[in-house]
Design an enzyme around this catalytic site. Structure first.
Site, PDB file in Angstrom:
ATOM      1  N   GLY A   1      36.685  44.828  43.065  1.00 26.12           N
ATOM      2  CA  GLY A   1      35.905  43.634  43.352  1.00 26.12           C
ATOM      3  C   GLY A   1      36.336  42.902  44.606  1.00 26.12           C
ATOM      4  O   GLY A   1      35.850  41.807  44.877  1.00 26.12           O
TER       5      GLY A   1
ATOM      6  N   HIS B   1      44.306  37.339  48.326  1.00 22.33           N
ATOM      7  CA  HIS B   1      44.102  36.021  47.725  1.00 22.33           C
ATOM      8  C   HIS B   1      44.134  36.151  46.211  1.00 22.33           C
ATOM      9  O   HIS B   1      43.791  37.189  45.654  1.00 22.33           O
ATOM     10  CB  HIS B   1      42.779  35.393  48.169  1.00 22.33           C
ATOM     11  CG  HIS B   1      41.571  36.210  47.877  1.00 22.33           C
ATOM     12  ND1 HIS B   1      41.229  37.337  48.608  1.00 22.33           N
ATOM     13  CD2 HIS B   1      40.612  36.093  46.923  1.00 22.33           C
ATOM     14  CE1 HIS B   1      40.124  37.860  48.118  1.00 22.33           C
ATOM     15  NE2 HIS B   1      39.729  37.126  47.086  1.00 22.33           N
TER      16      HIS B   1
END
Length: 112
Positions: free
Chosen positions: A91, A98
Site C-alpha cells: 500500500g 512514514h
C-alpha cells in the site's frame, strides 16, 4: 521532492500536529480512521527496506514521537495503531518512509 518533503518545507499546506528538527506529523488528507496522522522524517528515506544502520537513531525518534502525538490527539489511553508500508503491494503510495498513526475507533485485525 516528494509531497512529504514539500509539506515539511511548508510548500504544500497541511494540518501539522507535531514537529521537530527531524520529523513532522500531520493529519492524513484521506483519513482511514477518526485519527489518522502521518509521522514523516524530514530527511527522505524511500522506505524501511532502504534504511541504513546510520538511520537507526532517526527511526527510533520517529517511533518515540508516536506516544506523544497519540496523547495530543486523545487516543493514547484508548489505543492506536502504527502502520509502516514497504512497497506497492503493502500500500505504499509515496516513496518517503512514514508511519501512519490510526485511532479513535476500534481497529480490526487482521487489517486486510
Amino acid at each position: 521532492m516528494t509531497i512529504f518533503e514539500k509539506i515539511a518545507a511548508r510548500e504544500i499546506p497541511a494540518k501539522i500536529i507535531h514537529e521537530t528538527d527531524e520529523l513532522v506529523a500531520f493529519h492524513d488528507a484521506n483519513p482511514k480512521a477518526p485519527v489518522h496522522v502521518l509521522i514523516v522524517p524530514r530527511r527522505p528515506i524511500a522506505r524501511i527496506g532502504e534504511a541504513k544502520a546510520d538511520d537507526a537513531a532517526l527511526l527510533g525518534r520517529l517511533l518515540l514521537a508516536a506516544p506523544e502525538i497519540a496523547r495530543k490527539l486523545g487516543v493514547a489511553e484508548s489505543g492506536y495503531r502504527l502502520v509502516l508500508n514497504n512497497g506497492r503491494d503493502a500500500g505504499e503510495s509515496v516513496p518517503h518512509l512514514h508511519f501512519h498513526l490510526l485511532g479513535g475507533r476500534s481497529l480490526q485485525w487482521p487489517p486486510g
